[in-house]
Design a protein around this motif. Structure first.
Motif, PDB file in Angstrom:
ATOM      1  N   MET A   1      11.472  -2.207 -10.523  1.00  0.00           N
ATOM      2  CA  MET A   1      11.788  -1.299 -11.635  1.00  0.00           C
ATOM      3  C   MET A   1      10.631  -0.625 -12.356  1.00  0.00           C
ATOM      4  SD  MET A   1      15.247  -3.009 -11.964  1.00  0.00           S
ATOM      5  CE  MET A   1      16.148  -4.667 -11.448  1.00  0.00           C
ATOM      6  N   SER A   2       9.664  -1.416 -12.575  1.00  0.00           N
ATOM      7  CA  SER A   2       8.320  -0.639 -12.615  1.00  0.00           C
ATOM      8  C   SER A   2       7.878   0.300 -11.543  1.00  0.00           C
ATOM      9  CB  SER A   2       6.885  -1.985 -13.319  1.00  0.00           C
ATOM     10  OG  SER A   2       6.846  -2.695 -12.370  1.00  0.00           O
ATOM     11  N   THR A   3       6.997   1.199 -11.850  1.00  0.00           N
ATOM     12  CA  THR A   3       6.579   1.996 -10.732  1.00  0.00           C
ATOM     13  C   THR A   3       5.092   1.593 -10.765  1.00  0.00           C
ATOM     14  OG1 THR A   3       5.568   3.961 -11.049  1.00  0.00           O
ATOM     15  CG2 THR A   3       8.277   3.684 -12.375  1.00  0.00           C
ATOM     16  N   ILE A   4       4.694   2.481  -9.393  1.00  0.00           N
ATOM     17  CA  ILE A   4       3.780   2.246  -9.499  1.00  0.00           C
ATOM     18  C   ILE A   4       2.509   2.518  -9.790  1.00  0.00           C
ATOM     19  CG2 ILE A   4       3.339   3.966  -8.390  1.00  0.00           C
ATOM     20  CD1 ILE A   4       1.964   3.182  -5.888  1.00  0.00           C
ATOM     21  N   LYS A   5       2.863   3.862 -10.664  1.00  0.00           N
ATOM     22  CA  LYS A   5       2.106   4.444 -11.730  1.00  0.00           C
ATOM     23  C   LYS A   5       1.600   3.347 -12.700  1.00  0.00           C
ATOM     24  CE  LYS A   5       3.247   8.775 -10.965  1.00  0.00           C
ATOM     25  NZ  LYS A   5       4.563  10.450 -12.108  1.00  0.00           N
ATOM     26  N   GLU A   6       2.916   2.447 -13.411  1.00  0.00           N
ATOM     27  CA  GLU A   6       2.185   1.454 -14.408  1.00  0.00           C
ATOM     28  C   GLU A   6       1.224   0.896 -13.967  1.00  0.00           C
ATOM     29  OE1 GLU A   6       5.969  -0.628 -16.084  1.00  0.00           O
ATOM     30  OE2 GLU A   6       7.080   1.384 -14.963  1.00  0.00           O
ATOM     31  N   VAL A   7       1.336   0.429 -12.787  1.00  0.00           N
ATOM     32  CA  VAL A   7       0.544  -0.496 -12.538  1.00  0.00           C
ATOM     33  C   VAL A   7      -1.533   0.386 -12.264  1.00  0.00           C
ATOM     34  CG1 VAL A   7      -1.093  -2.075 -10.016  1.00  0.00           C
ATOM     35  CG2 VAL A   7       2.006  -1.667 -10.737  1.00  0.00           C
ATOM     36  N   CYS A   8      -1.234   1.486 -11.957  1.00  0.00           N
ATOM     37  CA  CYS A   8      -2.312   2.166 -11.932  1.00  0.00           C
ATOM     38  C   CYS A   8      -2.702   2.430 -13.420  1.00  0.00           C
ATOM     39  CB  CYS A   8      -2.242   3.761 -11.701  1.00  0.00           C
ATOM     40  SG  CYS A   8      -1.400   3.963  -9.785  1.00  0.00           S
ATOM     41  N   GLN A   9      -2.202   2.558 -14.451  1.00  0.00           N
ATOM     42  CA  GLN A   9      -2.629   2.809 -15.808  1.00  0.00           C
ATOM     43  C   GLN A   9      -3.551   1.317 -16.169  1.00  0.00           C
ATOM     44  OE1 GLN A   9      -0.081   4.146 -18.380  1.00  0.00           O
ATOM     45  NE2 GLN A   9      -0.592   6.163 -16.905  1.00  0.00           N
ATOM     46  N   LEU A  10      -2.346  -0.231 -15.548  1.00  0.00           N
ATOM     47  CA  LEU A  10      -3.324  -0.990 -16.082  1.00  0.00           C
ATOM     48  C   LEU A  10      -4.275  -1.243 -15.106  1.00  0.00           C
ATOM     49  CD1 LEU A  10       0.052  -3.542 -16.299  1.00  0.00           C
ATOM     50  CD2 LEU A  10      -1.445  -2.802 -17.966  1.00  0.00           C
ATOM     51  N   ALA A  11      -4.183  -1.495 -14.256  1.00  0.00           N
ATOM     52  CA  ALA A  11      -6.016  -1.857 -13.237  1.00  0.00           C
ATOM     53  C   ALA A  11      -6.758  -0.125 -13.526  1.00  0.00           C
ATOM     54  CB  ALA A  11      -5.149  -1.443 -12.032  1.00  0.00           C
ATOM     55  N   VAL A  13      -6.678   2.922 -12.228  1.00  0.00           N
ATOM     56  CA  VAL A  13      -6.531   3.004 -10.628  1.00  0.00           C
ATOM     57  C   VAL A  13      -6.248   4.798 -10.460  1.00  0.00           C
ATOM     58  CG1 VAL A  13      -8.096   1.066  -9.634  1.00  0.00           C
ATOM     59  CG2 VAL A  13      -5.459   1.161  -9.799  1.00  0.00           C
ATOM     60  N   SER A  14      -6.338   5.067  -8.855  1.00  0.00           N
ATOM     61  CA  SER A  14      -5.222   5.724  -8.678  1.00  0.00           C
ATOM     62  C   SER A  14      -3.609   5.273  -7.808  1.00  0.00           C
ATOM     63  CB  SER A  14      -6.148   7.018  -7.458  1.00  0.00           C
ATOM     64  OG  SER A  14      -6.146   6.630  -7.007  1.00  0.00           O
ATOM     65  N   THR A  15      -3.003   5.736  -7.669  1.00  0.00           N
ATOM     66  CA  THR A  15      -1.895   5.362  -6.911  1.00  0.00           C
ATOM     67  C   THR A  15      -2.438   5.269  -5.601  1.00  0.00           C
ATOM     68  OG1 THR A  15      -0.905   7.451  -6.277  1.00  0.00           O
ATOM     69  CG2 THR A  15      -0.788   6.699  -8.047  1.00  0.00           C
ATOM     70  N   ALA A  16      -2.817   5.698  -4.886  1.00  0.00           N
ATOM     71  CA  ALA A  16      -2.843   5.963  -3.229  1.00  0.00           C
ATOM     72  C   ALA A  16      -4.204   4.146  -3.329  1.00  0.00           C
ATOM     73  CB  ALA A  16      -4.234   7.268  -2.996  1.00  0.00           C
ATOM     74  N   THR A  17      -4.914   3.793  -4.224  1.00  0.00           N
ATOM     75  CA  THR A  17      -5.908   2.564  -3.939  1.00  0.00           C
ATOM     76  C   THR A  17      -4.936   1.149  -4.163  1.00  0.00           C
ATOM     77  OG1 THR A  17      -7.633   3.901  -5.431  1.00  0.00           O
ATOM     78  CG2 THR A  17      -7.475   1.529  -5.077  1.00  0.00           C
ATOM     79  N   VAL A  18      -3.735   1.845  -4.945  1.00  0.00           N
ATOM     80  CA  VAL A  18      -2.628   0.520  -4.985  1.00  0.00           C
ATOM     81  C   VAL A  18      -1.586   0.610  -4.028  1.00  0.00           C
ATOM     82  CG1 VAL A  18      -0.594  -0.180  -6.744  1.00  0.00           C
ATOM     83  CG2 VAL A  18      -2.480   1.069  -7.382  1.00  0.00           C
ATOM     84  N   SER A  19      -1.415   1.582  -3.743  1.00  0.00           N
ATOM     85  CA  SER A  19      -0.725   1.693  -1.912  1.00  0.00           C
ATOM     86  C   SER A  19      -1.857   1.120  -0.899  1.00  0.00           C
ATOM     87  CB  SER A  19      -0.200   2.966  -1.575  1.00  0.00           C
ATOM     88  OG  SER A  19      -0.098   2.953  -0.769  1.00  0.00           O
TER      89      SER A  19
END
Lengths: 335, 335
Positions: A1-11, A13-19
DNA sequence: CTGTTAGCGCGTTCAT
DNA sequence: ATGAACGCGCTAACAG
C-alpha cells in the motif's frame, strides 16, 4: 500500500536508487543501501508487481491448463510445475478447463493479455481452434502427456506410450493371457493410438487375435472403469486380462469385477497406468506403469521458461522414462 | 502485443473512447462502437491487464494456499474455488505451501505486492508469525476447514467437526464397539481438538473409558494411516474400531490391517473422514463423513470477494453441513 | 554510484 | 458523446 516514493522520502534518495537496491543491490553504495533497506522496512514497502510488469512486459507467471483436477496424476505434475516455477520466481495460475474448449480459450487468452508469460497444457485432448492455432504460434507453451498433432509442432514432454503398453502386454502374455479387454479414457487422442498400437503389436507378434469391440470406455474416471468392466463382462467372450488406460479406471474396473463375484487376478488380471499413489494401497495392489509425473512437471517449466527467455530449444520432444510396476492385480491366467 | 493506440488509429478515435467501449459500452455511440470493435478485431487487440491493474489497484486474482496438493479433498475445494473465481472474473494463483511457513509467507506476500487481491487458506495448521498477523489485519482472507485461533478473528468456512465425530462415534457405539483407536492427522490443530472432543463426549455418555495412548498419527497420508494402524495393533488391547481423521489415513490403515490377516469390518471397523471419491471404491467401501468440499470452495470465494468489495460480512463463521456415509467398512463388533 | 527524465499501457477526470 | 491530458508505480536509459 505504501509506494516507492515514500521510501525515497524516508531514505532521501531517488526512485531509481530504490529500484536498483531491490534489483541489483551491488550496484549501489553499501551505506545508502542500508539506509534504503531500513526505509523499506519502516514503510512496510512492497513493490507493486503490476507496475513493474507494465514496464518489463513480464508477468512472471505461468498458466497451467488442466482438463480434470480430480486426477491425482495431473496433480502430481502440477506439484512439480509449482515447485519449479517457484524456484524460478514464477507463480502459477490454475486453469481448470473441464475439457471445455471455451474455458481453455479464455485461459489461453491470459497470455495474450499479459497476465501470464507462458502456457502449460496437461493432456490436451482436442485440437486448437483456428484462432488459438494462430495464438499458439507466438505464445511460449508446452504440452505434457499429449502431443498435439497439427501443422506447428509444439514442444511436448511425454512418455513413450507405445513402448510402455508393449511392456504391459508382454507382461500379460507371459502370464499366458490370450483374451484381452481395454478400457480407454479417450479414443480420439494420440495417446490412445500409441497405446493401442503398442498392445496390438505385441498381440500380433504372439499370434493373438484382438477384436476392436473389446475396446470400451471414454473417460478417465472410476465410473467409466466400472461401466467399462461391466460391458466387457457382459460380452460373449470374457477377457482374462484388462488394460485400463489409467489407475482410476482400473480402480473402478476392479470394483465392478469384484461385485460380479470374480477375483482379481485369479479370474481376471487388471493393469492400470500412471502409478498414482493410492494404487499401491488397493486390494489387490495395482500393476501399472509409473510415469515420473513430478519430473514431467519440472521439465515442462524448464521448457516454457526457455521459450520465454528466447533460448533456443534443445529439442522439441522430450521422452521421459516409464517403469513397469508389477503388483498383485495381474497374475497367471487360470486354466 | 498490439496496444490500445493501434486500435485508436484504426478506428480514428481517442484512447478514452476505446477504453470506454470496453468497460461501459453503452456510454459510447453505437456507430463508433461498432467501428471500434471492428478495429479491435482487426488489430487482434487484447487489453493489457497489468496496465489496467496499475490504475485500478485490483489484480482480479486470488491466492489459494494449500498445504498438500495430493489430498483429493483439498482438490475438490480448489475446484469449487476455481469455478466461483472464474464466474466472478477472477483467476486463481496456486500456492503449494508444503506446510512450510516460509513458503506460506512468500505467497501471502503476493497480496501485499498487488499480485492478488485476496487470500484463501486451506487447512492452515500453524499460527501466523507476528509479521503475518499484522498482514492479516488488512488483507481480505478466509480460512477453509480450520479456524485460526488468534486475537483477530478471520472468517472461516468449516464443518462442525465436533458434531460430525459425535455422529461417527454414536454410529460405532451403536454397533457395540467399546475399544477405540484414533489415527489423527495433526495433534495441535483446532480440528484435532474438536474431533477428539466429539468422540470423547460420546464415549463419556456411554460410560466407555478411553486412553489417550490410543491416539496416534500426525500426518494426513496413506503412510501415516498404515503406520498408525501398525502401532495400534501392536498395543496391549487391540481396538475393535478405529477413527481415521481422513480417508487417506483410513485407506492406509485398512491396507495395514489386511496385511495382518485381519478383516474389515469383521475384526476391526474403520471409519474415515471427508468422503473423497475413491472411498466408495475401496474394499470394503469406507464409512466416512461427507464434507461438501466443492461448496466450501465456492463459499470461500464469496467471502473473500465480499471483503475485497468492502461489503460488510454477514457472518464471520460459516458452518457447512456434514453427512455421515455409512458403508461397509464399519459393522457390528464381533463377539 | 546516483539523480533526472521518459515512458510502459491504460483509466479517468476535465473540457468541449 | 468524445478528446486531451495527466498519472498509476515502477524501470531503464542517459547524464553527471
Amino acid at each position: 500500500m505504501s509506494t516507492i516514493k515514500e521510501v525515497c522520502q524516508l531514505a532521501g534518495v531517488s526512485t531509481a536508487t530504490v529500484s536498483r537496491t531491490l534489483k541489483n543491490p551491488n550496484m549501489v553504495n553499501v551505506k545508502t543501501r542500508e539506509r534504503i533497506f531500513a526505509a523499506i522496512e519502516k514503510a512496510g514497502y512492497r513493490p507493486n508487481v503490476m507496475a513493474s510488469s507494465v514496464k518489463t512486459g513480464k508477468s512472471n507467471s505461468l498458466v497451467v491448463l488442466v482438463p480434470n483436477l480430480s486426477n491425482p496424476f495431473f496433480l502430481r505434475i502440477i506439484q512439480g510445475i509449482e515447485k519449479a516455477a517457484q524456484e524460478n520466481g514464477y507463480s502459477v495460475l490454475l486453469g481448470d478447463t473441464q475439457g471445455e474448449p471455451h474455458r481453455e480459450h479464455e485461459y489461453a487468452g491470459m497470455v495474450l493479455s499479459n497476465r501470464a508469460d507462458g502456457l502449460i497444457h496437461l493432456d490436451h485432448s482436442f485440437p486448437f481452434s483456428d484462432n488459438d492455432a494462430l495464438l499458439a504460434e507466438k505464445v511460449p507453451m508446452v504440452s505434457v502427456c499429449e502431443r498435439i498433432v497439427s501443422d506447428k509442432q509444439y514442444p511436448v514432454i511425454e512418455l513413450d506410450n507405445y513402448s510402455a503398453c508393449r511392456a504391459l502386454a508382454k507382461h500379460l502374455t507371459s502370464y499366458g493371457h490370450k483374451r484381452f479387454g481395454i478400457i480407454a479414457g479417450q479414443n480420439e487422442s494420440q495417446i490412445f493410438r500409441d497405446r493401442l498400437g503398442g498392445i496390438k503389436s505385441v498381440l500380433n507378434e504372439e499370434g493373438i487375435d484382438f477384436d476392436d469391440s473389446m475396446v470400451v470406455g471414454n473417460e478417465y474416471s472410476y465410473e467409466s472403469g466400472s461401466a467399462g468392466a461391466k460391458a466387457l463382462l457382459a460380452g460373449k467372450v470374457r477377457p482374462t486380462a484388462i488394460f485400463c488406460f489409467n489407475d482410476d479406471i482400473a480402480i473402478g474396473a476392479i470394483h465392478e469385477i469384484k461385485k460380479h463375484g470374480l477375483k482379481v487376478p485369479d479370474d481376471i488380471s487388471v493393469v492400470g497406468f500412471d502409478n498414482i499413489k493410492v494404487s499401491a494401497y488397493m486390494d489387490p495392489p495395482l500393476t501399472t506403469i509409473d510415469q515420473p509425473a513430478y519430473e514431467m512437471g519440472r521439465k515442462a517449466v524448464e521448457v516454457v521458461l526457455q521459450q520465454i527467455r528466447k533460448k533456443p530449444l534443445t529439442r522439441n520432444r522430450e521422452i521421459v522414462q516409464f517403469r513397469i510396476i508389477e503388483r498383485a492385480s495381474s497374475g497367471a491366467v487360470s486354466s
